[in-house]
Design an enzyme around this catalytic site. Structure first.
Site, PDB file in Angstrom:
ATOM      1  N   ALA A  80      -0.284  -5.271  -0.344  1.00 36.74           N
ATOM      2  CA  ALA A  80       1.151  -5.330  -0.897  1.00 36.74           C
ATOM      3  C   ALA A  80       1.382  -4.678  -2.187  1.00 36.74           C
ATOM      4  O   ALA A  80       2.709  -4.290  -2.454  1.00 36.74           O
ATOM      5  CB  ALA A  80       1.395  -6.597  -0.630  1.00 36.74           C
TER       6      ALA A  80
ATOM      7  N   SER B 153      -1.681 -11.387  -2.674  1.00 33.30           N
ATOM      8  CA  SER B 153      -1.033 -10.608  -2.081  1.00 33.30           C
ATOM      9  C   SER B 153      -1.463 -10.484  -0.754  1.00 33.30           C
ATOM     10  O   SER B 153      -2.524 -10.861  -0.487  1.00 33.30           O
ATOM     11  CB  SER B 153      -1.082  -9.255  -2.902  1.00 33.30           C
ATOM     12  N   ASP B 154      -0.506 -10.178   0.248  1.00 36.14           N
ATOM     13  CA  ASP B 154      -0.838  -9.475   1.658  1.00 36.14           C
ATOM     14  C   ASP B 154      -1.746  -8.196   1.290  1.00 36.14           C
ATOM     15  O   ASP B 154      -1.655  -7.735   0.329  1.00 36.14           O
ATOM     16  CB  ASP B 154       0.155  -9.296   2.139  1.00 36.14           C
ATOM     17  N   CYS B 155      -2.583  -7.830   2.090  1.00 36.77           N
ATOM     18  CA  CYS B 155      -3.532  -6.765   1.734  1.00 36.77           C
ATOM     19  C   CYS B 155      -2.915  -5.484   1.807  1.00 36.77           C
ATOM     20  O   CYS B 155      -2.408  -4.678   2.659  1.00 36.77           O
ATOM     21  CB  CYS B 155      -4.500  -6.697   2.899  1.00 36.77           C
TER      22      CYS B 155
END
Length: 714
Positions: free
Chosen positions: A262, A258-260
């Site tokens: 997200a 995941s993006d941080c």
């Protein structure tokens, strides 16, 4: 025939060996997971993972960055920002840079482990490249991308991935990551809450092709999900994106991160879930493997509530264990050929030379009224501008730190003769007005034979959410430069009627209408990295020739752009813009001009097209030209591209040399994406254009070389 047979046997042997190696690692991963306790499994699903000593597993943080050099981890070679690499149109160079970055990353990893350093930014899973499409010039993170075209972006990104991951059939030198999947390109301010619903045509034609190329051609090891929602699902928890397309349709074998933050957005920003446990379950069920963040700490609760099963946990763990095994770092592995790279490679002469080559190839000459190249024995030269002597203007974002940054001022001074008087003053602040009515910089600029003005954007004015300190959330309100800089240039021009050279910095298009009137020469230098000053000196004084091409359209008027929040591609990029173009995609001058002649095209509905053209350099300069093939399809519908890039090459031509150049355009590059996402080859007259810039109404004024030919495909 005997040679061919030996080659086939060798290929088959390598293929079998590779498969055996992968099978061995898969069995090892399965065995390791089976030995983990449930609690241990939970700990391995977040970016910061503790070690499991009884299994010989060390602590590991999945989070590392290498956008244009190993970042945030001490000394490293710093290459041009990706938007500048996109301007090179040179995938072979991108591959070489990827290899250099991975080599330095390996060396730094070895040193860190010797020091028992397991902290963030010491690992080998690098969250690069960014292959989002730079659809709007106001986006602060556009600098991280390779530009506005999916084919160029996918080609450059794939080459970078291949270089970074190495060519061993079993092991990875480093693990590259395609991000941010998918449909993400600003605004930064709404990325945690916005739901994006592009047409299916735009999805498949613009937002997904580069990711598909990275997966299927580059064999990228990691994909990072974006913050935003797509068709109502969080991109980091979307079954449609992560499982249906990425895993099942494209055959992705690596892991998804995941993006941080997200996953936190699934319940806090998007409000899809009511609790952390529900957000964990949504992400895991959709196909996410590891979270950058801490929401997965609720995984135990999700299991207790029967939102997920231990089998779901095991499925998520498997690709993660495989990545670390392919890197040769999960457990001691003497078979990995990359485990003993020495630290002497960090910032080595080869990498320095590569960074300088990349910076030279990236810079784009937008205008030259005969003022360039400069002679080294000129009598007086004045250098000015807020960015002329500031290394920060070379860096972009996600940067590493070099011990030998060369500013523009230093690079220029390194070229002139000892008999040349060179003077310097900043003259202006980057975005604040000049208060002192006596500005000696204007006088000195007027009195010099030539004046170089370094102006533009830097990391204070554009970047990611939270990075830029002089803009809203990192994005820009428009494409104009700060008024303080523009007034300074006007003041100089009012006193100096010739010899004004503007060097523009930044990672995105700017309004150059007035700048092009005030300056005798204009150069787009981007964020060129540690060797940027030396590269500029090479180009200004003719020790190298310009070869960079714009990877983005420079609009004429920022006020005429579509709304930033609108993800429809109508009116955006060279593919869909019918007007408002000042400098077109693919444009860039050099010292000399290449003539195009004898265009031939043969096309077949099954095989695609072969395009041939003759290039001739009648100048006295060696030139590296980048001919580009654009295709306009017939009867494609009003939402289809006006034209699209189908092929390109960098071609070196010595003075007086001519070359026959051939492009092979596969059938897929001729097909038109339909509204339902399918592709179709329409019958009729296809227009093939070979030129050194994308077709536009401005090209006649810019003296762009171009040949066009209509070809009927039945």
């Amino acid at each position: 025939m005997k040679h061919l047979l030996i080659t086939l046997m060798l290929t088959a042997t390598i293929s079998t060996s590779a498969q055996d190696g992968q099978n061995r690692l898969a069995q090892q991963a399965t065995d390791i997971i089976s030995q983990m306790t449930l609690e241990e499994k939970f700990t391995q699903l977040m970016n910061e993972t503790p070690g499991i000593p009884r299994l010989g597993i060390e602590p590991y943080d999945w989070w590392n960055e290498a956008l244009h050099g190993v970042a945030r981890d001490g000394r490293a070679t710093v290459f041009p920002q990706p938007i500048g690499l996109g301007a090179t149109f040179d995938p072979a160079l991108a591959k070489e840079i990827g290899d250099a970055i991975a080599t330095e990353g390996r060396a730094k990893y070895v040193v860190a482990r010797k020091n028992n350093n397991y902290s963030r930014y010491t690992g080998l899973t690098f969250w690069s490249p960014n292959v989002n499409i730079f659809r709007d010039p106001r986006w602060g993170r556009g600098m991280e991308t390779y530009g506005e075209d999916p084919f160029l972006t996918g080609t450059m990104g794939t080459a970078f991935v291949q270089g970074m991951q190495g060519n061993d059939p079993v092991y990875l030198k480093a693990a590259a990551c395609g991000k941010h999947y998918a449909v993400h390109s600003g605004p930064e301010a709404t990325r945690h809450t916005v739901n994006v619903e592009p047409s299916r045509r735009d999805l498949w034609e613009t937002y997904l092709p580069a990711f598909q190329m990275l997966v299927q051609k580059g064999k990228v090891e990691i994909i990072m999900g974006a913050y935003n929602r797509v068709y109502g699902e969080s991109a980091s928890g979307s079954k449609f994106l992560l499982t249906d397309i990425l895993r099942k349709q494209w055959g992705f074998q690596g892991h998804i991160v995941s993006d941080c933050g997200a996953v936190t957005d699934i319940y806090e920003g998007h409000r899809i879930a009511k609790t952390e446990a529900e957000a964990c379950a949504i992400a895991i069920k959709a196909g996410l493997n590891v979270e950058c963040g801490t929401t997965f700490k609720a995984m135990k609760e999700a299991l207790a509530q029967h939102l997920i099963t231990e089998a779901d946990i095991d499925r998520a763990l498997m690709p993660l264990m495989m990545t670390r095994l392919k890197l040769g770092i999960l457990q001691p592995d003497d078979n990995c050929p990359y485990n003993h790279v020495g630290e002497e490679v960090i910032g080595c002469e080869r990498h320095i030379a590569l960074a300088r080559q990349a910076a030279v190839e990236s810079m784009v000459l937008l205008k030259n009224d005969g003022v360039l190249p400069l002679k080294k024995d000129i009598h007086t030269l004045f250098v000015t501008g807020a960015g002329a002597a500031d290394a920060f203007w070379l860096m972009g974002n996600y940067f590493g730190i070099s011990d030998r940054y060369c500013t523009y001022l230093q690079g220029i001074v390194s070229k002139v003769s000892n008999g040349t008087a060179v003077n310097y003053r900043p003259g202006v602040m980057e975005s604040a007005p000049t208060r002192n009515s006596i500005n000696w910089a204007v006088d000195e600029a007027a009195g010099a034979e030539y004046t170089v003005v370094v102006m533009g954007n830097n990391g204070n004015l554009e970047g990611e959410e939270g990075e830029a300190i002089d803009s809203e959330r990192g994005d820009r309100d428009g494409i104009g430069l700060p008024e303080s800089q523009m007034k300074f240039l006007r003041d100089i021009r009012a006193r100096k009627h010739s010899g004004v050279i503007v060097v523009l910095t930044g990672g995105s298009p700017v309004d150059v209408r007035e700048i092009s009137q005030l300056a005798d020469a204009v150069i787009m230098a981007w964020y060129p990295g540690q060797e940027g000053g030396y590269a500029l000196g090479d180009l200004l004084f003719g020790d190298a020739n310009f070869s960079g091409k714009l990877p983005v359209t420079f609009p004429a008027d920022g006020d005429k752009l579509p709304p930033f929040e609108d993800y429809s591609m109508k009116g955006r990029t060279y593919k869909y813009m019918s007007d408002n173009v000042f400098y077109p995609f693919g444009y860039g001058l050099s010292y000399g001009k290449v003539d195009y002649a004898n265009l031939r095209v043969t096309a077949d509905k099954k095989k695609g097209a072969t395009v041939q053209v003759t290039l001739a350099n009648h100048s006295s300069w060696p030139i590296t030209e980048t001919p580009q093939v654009y295709v306009s399809a017939p009867n494609a519908g009003f939402t289809a591209p006006i034209q699209q890039l189908a092929a390109f090459q960098r071609v070196a031509l010595m003075p007086g040399e001519s070359k026959e150049v051939q492009f092979d355009v596969p059938i897929g590059r001729l097909m038109t994406v339909q509204e339902d996402g399918s592709s179709k080859l329409t019958r009729g007259e296809y227009l093939f254009t070979v030129s050194n810039a994308a077709p536009s109404a401005r090209n006649k004024d810019l003296d762009v070389s171009a040949l066009s030919l209509q070809v009927h495909i039945k």
